[in-house]
Design a protein around this motif. Structure first.
Motif, PDB file in Angstrom:
ATOM      1  N   GLY A  23      12.552  -2.931   3.342  1.00  0.00           N
ATOM      2  CA  GLY A  23      11.837  -3.551   4.506  1.00  0.00           C
ATOM      3  C   GLY A  23      12.095  -2.988   5.635  1.00  0.00           C
ATOM      4  N   GLU A  24      12.120  -1.477   5.862  1.00  0.00           N
ATOM      5  CA  GLU A  24      12.138  -0.709   7.150  1.00  0.00           C
ATOM      6  C   GLU A  24      10.692  -0.599   7.715  1.00  0.00           C
ATOM      7  OE1 GLU A  24      14.465   2.866   6.620  1.00  0.00           O
ATOM      8  OE2 GLU A  24      15.809   1.926   5.267  1.00  0.00           O
ATOM      9  N   PRO A  25      10.616  -0.385   9.032  1.00  0.00           N
ATOM     10  CA  PRO A  25       9.403  -0.128   9.633  1.00  0.00           C
ATOM     11  C   PRO A  25       8.822   1.033   8.986  1.00  0.00           C
ATOM     12  CG  PRO A  25      11.188  -0.330  11.265  1.00  0.00           C
ATOM     13  CD  PRO A  25      11.729  -0.390   9.930  1.00  0.00           C
ATOM     14  N   LEU A  26       7.432   1.105   8.820  1.00  0.00           N
ATOM     15  CA  LEU A  26       6.659   2.078   8.180  1.00  0.00           C
ATOM     16  C   LEU A  26       5.528   2.773   9.444  1.00  0.00           C
ATOM     17  CD1 LEU A  26       5.879   0.752   4.615  1.00  0.00           C
ATOM     18  CD2 LEU A  26       7.551   2.510   5.375  1.00  0.00           C
ATOM     19  N   SER A  27       5.258   4.168   9.291  1.00  0.00           N
ATOM     20  CA  SER A  27       4.347   4.368  10.209  1.00  0.00           C
ATOM     21  C   SER A  27       2.990   4.278   9.690  1.00  0.00           C
ATOM     22  CB  SER A  27       4.405   6.045  10.224  1.00  0.00           C
ATOM     23  OG  SER A  27       4.070   6.549   9.006  1.00  0.00           O
ATOM     24  N   PRO A  28       1.944   4.066  10.383  1.00  0.00           N
ATOM     25  CA  PRO A  28       0.562   3.825   9.776  1.00  0.00           C
ATOM     26  C   PRO A  28       0.533   4.641   8.269  1.00  0.00           C
ATOM     27  CG  PRO A  28       0.258   3.943  12.092  1.00  0.00           C
ATOM     28  CD  PRO A  28       1.716   4.451  11.673  1.00  0.00           C
ATOM     29  N   MET A  29       0.527   5.854   8.287  1.00  0.00           N
ATOM     30  CA  MET A  29       0.586   6.751   6.928  1.00  0.00           C
ATOM     31  C   MET A  29       1.309   6.246   5.968  1.00  0.00           C
ATOM     32  SD  MET A  29      -1.314   9.199   5.475  1.00  0.00           S
ATOM     33  CE  MET A  29      -2.143  10.041   6.870  1.00  0.00           C
ATOM     34  N   GLU A  30       2.480   5.988   6.263  1.00  0.00           N
ATOM     35  CA  GLU A  30       3.474   5.419   5.331  1.00  0.00           C
ATOM     36  C   GLU A  30       3.004   4.054   4.626  1.00  0.00           C
ATOM     37  OE1 GLU A  30       7.583   7.310   6.778  1.00  0.00           O
ATOM     38  OE2 GLU A  30       7.185   5.450   7.724  1.00  0.00           O
ATOM     39  N   THR A  31       2.355   3.192   5.570  1.00  0.00           N
ATOM     40  CA  THR A  31       1.769   1.883   5.131  1.00  0.00           C
ATOM     41  C   THR A  31       0.694   2.190   3.910  1.00  0.00           C
ATOM     42  OG1 THR A  31       2.690   0.846   7.148  1.00  0.00           O
ATOM     43  CG2 THR A  31       0.865  -0.038   5.858  1.00  0.00           C
ATOM     44  N   LEU A  32      -0.093   3.125   4.578  1.00  0.00           N
ATOM     45  CA  LEU A  32      -1.063   3.489   3.359  1.00  0.00           C
ATOM     46  C   LEU A  32      -0.642   3.841   2.155  1.00  0.00           C
ATOM     47  CD1 LEU A  32      -4.122   3.433   2.847  1.00  0.00           C
ATOM     48  CD2 LEU A  32      -4.252   5.932   3.793  1.00  0.00           C
ATOM     49  N   ALA A  33       0.334   4.816   2.196  1.00  0.00           N
ATOM     50  CA  ALA A  33       1.108   5.408   1.139  1.00  0.00           C
ATOM     51  C   ALA A  33       1.528   4.228  -0.028  1.00  0.00           C
ATOM     52  CB  ALA A  33       1.892   6.604   1.401  1.00  0.00           C
ATOM     53  N   ALA A  34       2.421   3.358   0.686  1.00  0.00           N
ATOM     54  CA  ALA A  34       3.134   2.357   0.240  1.00  0.00           C
ATOM     55  C   ALA A  34       2.092   1.330  -0.599  1.00  0.00           C
ATOM     56  CB  ALA A  34       3.978   1.408   1.202  1.00  0.00           C
ATOM     57  N   GLU A  35       0.862   1.131  -0.155  1.00  0.00           N
ATOM     58  CA  GLU A  35      -0.076   0.581  -0.618  1.00  0.00           C
ATOM     59  C   GLU A  35      -0.560   1.004  -1.955  1.00  0.00           C
ATOM     60  OE1 GLU A  35      -3.104  -0.428   2.218  1.00  0.00           O
ATOM     61  OE2 GLU A  35      -1.683  -1.348   3.422  1.00  0.00           O
ATOM     62  N   TRP A  36      -0.643   2.401  -1.826  1.00  0.00           N
ATOM     63  CA  TRP A  36      -1.118   3.021  -3.068  1.00  0.00           C
ATOM     64  C   TRP A  36      -0.137   3.098  -4.244  1.00  0.00           C
ATOM     65  CZ3 TRP A  36      -5.813   2.817  -4.258  1.00  0.00           C
ATOM     66  CH2 TRP A  36      -6.782   2.711  -3.045  1.00  0.00           C
ATOM     67  N   ILE A  37       1.302   3.258  -3.734  1.00  0.00           N
ATOM     68  CA  ILE A  37       2.413   3.327  -4.544  1.00  0.00           C
ATOM     69  C   ILE A  37       2.677   1.912  -5.064  1.00  0.00           C
ATOM     70  CG2 ILE A  37       4.793   3.233  -4.548  1.00  0.00           C
ATOM     71  CD1 ILE A  37       4.853   5.567  -2.080  1.00  0.00           C
ATOM     72  N   ALA A  38       2.230   0.931  -4.499  1.00  0.00           N
ATOM     73  CA  ALA A  38       2.359  -0.374  -5.299  1.00  0.00           C
ATOM     74  C   ALA A  38       1.671  -0.456  -6.224  1.00  0.00           C
ATOM     75  CB  ALA A  38       2.302  -1.240  -4.134  1.00  0.00           C
ATOM     76  N   HIS A  39       0.319   0.121  -6.156  1.00  0.00           N
ATOM     77  CA  HIS A  39      -0.823   0.014  -7.512  1.00  0.00           C
ATOM     78  C   HIS A  39      -0.147   1.011  -8.591  1.00  0.00           C
ATOM     79  CE1 HIS A  39      -4.047  -2.037  -5.546  1.00  0.00           C
ATOM     80  NE2 HIS A  39      -3.829  -1.376  -4.497  1.00  0.00           N
ATOM     81  N   HIS A  40       0.985   1.724  -8.379  1.00  0.00           N
ATOM     82  CA  HIS A  40       1.178   2.510  -9.610  1.00  0.00           C
ATOM     83  C   HIS A  40       2.692   2.280  -9.904  1.00  0.00           C
ATOM     84  CE1 HIS A  40      -2.509   4.884  -9.908  1.00  0.00           C
ATOM     85  NE2 HIS A  40      -2.343   4.903  -8.567  1.00  0.00           N
ATOM     86  N   PRO A  41       3.110   1.155 -10.537  1.00  0.00           N
ATOM     87  CA  PRO A  41       4.488   0.798 -10.909  1.00  0.00           C
ATOM     88  C   PRO A  41       4.813   2.109 -11.956  1.00  0.00           C
ATOM     89  CG  PRO A  41       2.830  -0.742 -11.765  1.00  0.00           C
ATOM     90  CD  PRO A  41       2.273   0.137 -10.567  1.00  0.00           C
ATOM     91  N   GLU A  42       4.045   2.672 -12.395  1.00  0.00           N
ATOM     92  CA  GLU A  42       4.317   3.676 -13.482  1.00  0.00           C
ATOM     93  C   GLU A  42       5.129   4.966 -12.689  1.00  0.00           C
ATOM     94  OE1 GLU A  42       0.099   4.604 -12.866  1.00  0.00           O
ATOM     95  OE2 GLU A  42       1.369   3.054 -12.683  1.00  0.00           O
ATOM     96  N   TYR A  43       4.939   4.933 -11.411  1.00  0.00           N
ATOM     97  CA  TYR A  43       5.638   6.029 -10.656  1.00  0.00           C
ATOM     98  C   TYR A  43       6.856   5.624  -9.872  1.00  0.00           C
ATOM     99  CZ  TYR A  43       0.910   8.317 -11.246  1.00  0.00           C
ATOM    100  OH  TYR A  43      -0.337   8.597 -11.696  1.00  0.00           O
TER     101      TYR A  43
END
Length: 143
Positions: A23-43
């Motif tokens: 729950g730490e603050p994320l930069s805009p790029m990190e926010t976007l990356a986290a969204e894509w990571i969330a789509h890939h639980p296998e990773y």
């Protein structure tokens, strides 16, 4: 031009996922990356152990997708769409996403086109052909 090393990229994704989970603050790029990571639980397990991530080797023979390459391609396509470069990519990806009723599988199809463009460039020794890439995405979006 920003040219991160393989370790820089892997640290970025591992750190982003850790920060997201805590729950730490994320930069805009990190926010976007986290969204894509969330789509890939296998990773998620790959991203949970930074030391293992830095040491991991992914080969075609392993039969496993490199999660860092895959996530980087998601970010690349997102960036291409945000600045519409090559011109027309945003519209083509949006049309493909509408046809697939979901941006995520559309991105995977665009990755195939992006990968093909890069492979052709490496094979021929020529610069990547953005027109061929865009045409390939458009074909998928209109068939």
């Amino acid at each position: 031009m920003f040219a991160p090393s393989q370790h820089d990229v892997r640290r970025f994704f591992c750190t982003t996922w850790r920060k997201h989970q805590q729950g730490e603050p994320l930069s805009p790029m990190e926010t976007l990356a986290a969204e894509w990571i969330a789509h890939h639980p296998e990773y998620h397990a790959d991203l949970a152990d930074e030391a293992a991530a830095l040491a991991a080797v992914y080969t075609v023979d392993d039969g496993r997708t490199n999660p860092f390459l895959h996530l980087s391609m998601h970010l690349s396509i997102s960036e291409q769409c945000s600045i519409d470069q090559p011109r027309g990519i945003r519209q083509a990806v949006e049309l493909l996403a509408a046809k697939r009723a979901d941006l995520h599988p559309a991105h995977h199809e665009v990755m195939d086109c992006l990968g093909e463009m890069l492979w052709q460039s490496q094979r021929s020794g020529q610069p990547p052909d953005p027109h061929a890439y865009l045409d390939a995405v458009r074909r998928r979006a209109t068939r």
